[in-house]
Write a protein that holds these residues in place. Structure first.
Motif, PDB file in Angstrom:
ATOM      1  N   ASP A 125      63.779-103.521  42.583  1.00 52.35           N
ATOM      2  CA  ASP A 125      62.511-103.810  43.247  1.00 52.35           C
ATOM      3  C   ASP A 125      62.779-103.646  44.739  1.00 52.35           C
ATOM      4  O   ASP A 125      63.740-104.222  45.269  1.00 52.35           O
ATOM      5  CB  ASP A 125      62.043-105.237  42.967  1.00 52.35           C
ATOM      6  CG  ASP A 125      61.734-105.475  41.499  1.00 52.35           C
ATOM      7  OD1 ASP A 125      61.463-104.500  40.775  1.00 52.35           O
ATOM      8  OD2 ASP A 125      61.767-106.648  41.083  1.00 52.35           O
ATOM      9  N   LYS A 137      57.646-103.058  42.935  1.00 55.38           N
ATOM     10  CA  LYS A 137      58.385-103.449  41.740  1.00 55.38           C
ATOM     11  C   LYS A 137      58.814-102.227  40.948  1.00 55.38           C
ATOM     12  O   LYS A 137      58.082-101.243  40.838  1.00 55.38           O
ATOM     13  CB  LYS A 137      57.531-104.374  40.871  1.00 55.38           C
ATOM     14  CG  LYS A 137      57.205-105.702  41.534  1.00 55.38           C
ATOM     15  CD  LYS A 137      56.398-106.599  40.603  1.00 55.38           C
ATOM     16  CE  LYS A 137      56.118-107.948  41.271  1.00 55.38           C
ATOM     17  NZ  LYS A 137      55.319-108.843  40.385  1.00 55.38           N
ATOM     18  N   GLN A 138      60.028-102.314  40.390  1.00 54.38           N
ATOM     19  CA  GLN A 138      60.601-101.242  39.580  1.00 54.38           C
ATOM     20  C   GLN A 138      60.492 -99.900  40.296  1.00 54.38           C
ATOM     21  O   GLN A 138      60.101 -98.884  39.719  1.00 54.38           O
ATOM     22  CB  GLN A 138      59.950-101.199  38.198  1.00 54.38           C
ATOM     23  CG  GLN A 138      60.195-102.464  37.396  1.00 54.38           C
ATOM     24  CD  GLN A 138      59.731-102.404  35.957  1.00 54.38           C
ATOM     25  OE1 GLN A 138      59.835-103.387  35.242  1.00 54.38           O
ATOM     26  NE2 GLN A 138      59.227-101.265  35.514  1.00 54.38           N
TER      27      GLN A 138
END
Length: 211
Positions: free
Chosen positions: A168, A157-158
């Motif tokens: 992501d 994620k991120q």
């Protein structure tokens, strides 16, 4: 990682050169919407000159290591792919910057190009892990990874920001222990006898354990 050609039945995968730029730009320009570049860190390119400039720079890179995909039937360049994050000491390499024109998408050439790159890394060079990463929102890329035998490893994620938005990243991989089985499936699917006179497959590419 050698920067040398890989030859197949329907296509060749050869080191990207500035001489390929005009043909690639023409092939990619068939996408009038620019959707081809949505999940790419580069593009869309506003002119052939701009794309030629990018190719000229990319052709000098060692990592990513870029290749052009050549239609064996007519010798034209219709796609690009690369090895990147090349880590020979750990036996890990990623395939990426995959840019397929409409002339290449959903064809035996597209599958064979990916097979040739896998075969070099996992078969010829003995890499332990072959990776595929994509934006988690890129459903076609995720489907392609699954069809080509990659296993889903998880979601980062991120992971990064590109083109002004969060990404992501979905991670996929093929391990060396799985390569002999996958290679046999690819070879059977790519055999000319698996296609009829119109080029339609007789048996789909499907790996053990797929739904």
């Amino acid at each position: 990682m050698p920067h040398t050609p890989m030859y197949g039945h329907t296509c060749d995968v050869v080191p990207l050169q500035p001489a390929h730029a005009a043909e690639l730009h023409a092939a990619f320009s068939q996408d009038r919407t620019g959707a081809l570049w949505t999940y790419m860190p580069t593009g869309p390119f506003q002119s052939e000159a701009a794309y030629c400039q990018w190719v000229t720079q990319a052709a000098t890179s060692d990592d990513p290591l870029f290749f052009a995909i050549i239609n064996k039937a007519d010798g034209t360049a219709i796609g690009v792919a690369s090895y990147l994050r090349i880590q020979p000491a750990h036996g890990v390499v990623e395939v990426g910057f995959i840019t397929f024109s409409s002339a290449l998408q959903k064809t035996p050439m597209a599958t064979e190009a990916m097979y040739l790159m896998m075969k070099r890394a996992l078969g010829e060079l003995g890499y332990r892990r072959y990776e595929w990463k994509c934006d988690a929102l890129n459903a076609p890329s995720r489907r392609a990874a699954a069809r080509l035998g990659f296993q889903y490893d998880g979601l980062f994620k991120q992971a990064l920001v590109y083109k002004g938005r969060n990404r992501d990243t979905a991670w996929f991989s093929i391990l060396d222990q799985d390569w002999p089985r996958l290679q046999a499936e690819f070879k059977a699917w790519l055999d000319p006898s698996n296609f009829d006179a119109a080029g339609k497959q007789k048996t789909a590419l499907r790996f053990e354990g797929e739904p």
